[in-house]
Design an enzyme around this catalytic site. Structure first.
Site, PDB file in Angstrom:
ATOM      1  N   GLU A   1     -12.221   1.542   5.926  1.00 15.66           N
ATOM      2  CA  GLU A   1     -11.193   1.961   6.875  1.00 15.66           C
ATOM      3  C   GLU A   1     -11.342   3.457   7.142  1.00 15.66           C
ATOM      4  OE1 GLU A   1      -6.626   0.642   7.290  1.00 15.66           O
ATOM      5  OE2 GLU A   1      -6.904   2.345   5.948  1.00 15.66           O
TER       6      GLU A   1
ATOM      7  N   ASP B   1      -5.623   2.313  -1.363  1.00 18.71           N
ATOM      8  CA  ASP B   1      -6.459   3.037  -0.409  1.00 18.71           C
ATOM      9  C   ASP B   1      -6.824   4.381  -1.034  1.00 18.71           C
ATOM     10  OD1 ASP B   1      -7.233   4.836   1.732  1.00 18.71           O
ATOM     11  OD2 ASP B   1      -6.442   3.365   3.146  1.00 18.71           O
TER      12      ASP B   1
ATOM     13  N   GLU C   1       0.835  -1.205   0.000  1.00 20.39           N
ATOM     14  CA  GLU C   1       0.000   0.000   0.000  1.00 20.39           C
ATOM     15  C   GLU C   1       0.865   1.248   0.000  1.00 20.39           C
ATOM     16  OE1 GLU C   1      -3.622   1.789   2.729  1.00 20.39           O
ATOM     17  OE2 GLU C   1      -1.874   0.945   3.731  1.00 20.39           O
TER      18      GLU C   1
ATOM     19  N   GLN D   1      -9.372   0.022  -0.124  1.00 16.49           N
ATOM     20  CA  GLN D   1      -9.855   0.590   1.133  1.00 16.49           C
ATOM     21  C   GLN D   1     -10.381   1.988   0.860  1.00 16.49           C
ATOM     22  OE1 GLN D   1      -6.378   0.203   3.671  1.00 16.49           O
ATOM     23  NE2 GLN D   1      -7.130  -1.714   4.535  1.00 16.49           N
TER      24      GLN D   1
END
Length: 275
Positions: free
Chosen positions: A246, A184, A149, A210
């Site tokens: 998240e 993300d 990530e 996410q």
């Protein structure tokens, strides 16, 4: 949780259902309609105990992180990019794989680490790639996919993987077999912007997504991202993976879940919107 438009969301139990103690969040997530969960740090609990929580609630473990150091320490984002720490990295990876196997987790997130000021970027990056090459071989045949990530420099100053292109380059260098991107959308928007273009470019390498809404990392619809457009892009690309929630609920976890109906009930793909 399967949204009306078919997208599939899991609950991050570090961020959601914090109204109750951690071990009670499994049942709370299931009661709210989630069928999958993720969380960064399972290691304070015996894996068998968490497995029972999952089974009792009828939940699937989607993702965990590999172990990292204590908050505030130089190892708080892992040791993968730190020269001379290969032994520690391998021990952490082994422990992460053991937990992932016990929990039935699809993904193990291997963090890029924070580059020390006295280590050049090239040296830290080479160290990271060397460690990840070993990790991919070690994880081969386990059924666990490693994910990387990119994180933004505002929230995580000095994080090695600070752009999607940099994280994608590691995946490409290692062949993409057993390793992929954890993208993300919050980090992308804060660090790089141009969210839909970035998403389209990297989706072929993405194994997990996410979400959270900048600037406050709260639920979709509370900030600056056009979620209808984002979710439409995923539908247009036939994305079938999990999407991890998240985010920090602005006004309670369950009340905040109304965003699912608002932003996923009628989201059309860009191709459909053009018809």
């Amino acid at each position: 949780m399967r949204a009306p438009n078919g997208l599939r969301f899991d609950a991050n139990l570090k961020w959601l259902f914090t109204e109750v103690p951690f071990e009670e969040r499994f049942d709370a997530a299931a009661a709210a309609g989630f069928t999958g969960v993720e969380y960064a740090d399972p290691y304070p609990y015996p894996a068998a105990r968490l497995r029972r929580r999952l089974d009792d609630a009828g939940l699937h473990q989607v993702l965990i992180n590999a172990p990292t150091g204590e908050p505030g320490s130089a190892e708080r984002a892992g040791v993968a990019c730190l020269p001379g720490r290969a032994g520690g990295f391998r021990g952490d990876l082994e422990r992460g794989l053991d937990y992932a196997a016990e929990l039935g987790s699809d993904f193990l997130h291997v963090l890029g680490g924070i580059r020390p000021p006295d280590v050049s970027h090239d040296r830290a990056f080479a160290t990271f790639v060397t460690n990840l090459a070993w990790a991919v071989e070690r994880a081969r045949g386990t059924g666990v996919c490693l994910v990387l990530e990119a994180q933004n420099g505002r929230d995580v100053p000095g994080f090695l993987l600070d752009t999607q292109a940099r994280a994608a380059a590691v995946v490409e260098a290692l062949g993409g077999d057993g390793i992929g991107l954890l993208l993300d959308l919050y980090h992308v928007q804060v660090q790089e912007g141009d969210l839909v273009t970035t998403l389209r470019e990297h989706l072929p390498r993405v194994r997990h997504l996410q979400i959270a809404d900048p600037p406050d990392r709260t639920e979709p619809g509370s900030g600056e991202i056009s979620w209808q457009r984002v979710f439409g892009t995923l539908l247009d690309a036939s994305y079938l993976g999990w999407i991890g929630c998240e985010y920090r609920p602005a006004n309670g976890t369950v009340n905040g879940l109304s965003w699912v109906g608002r932003h996923c009930g009628a989201a059309a793909s860009p191709a459909e919107a053009r018809r």
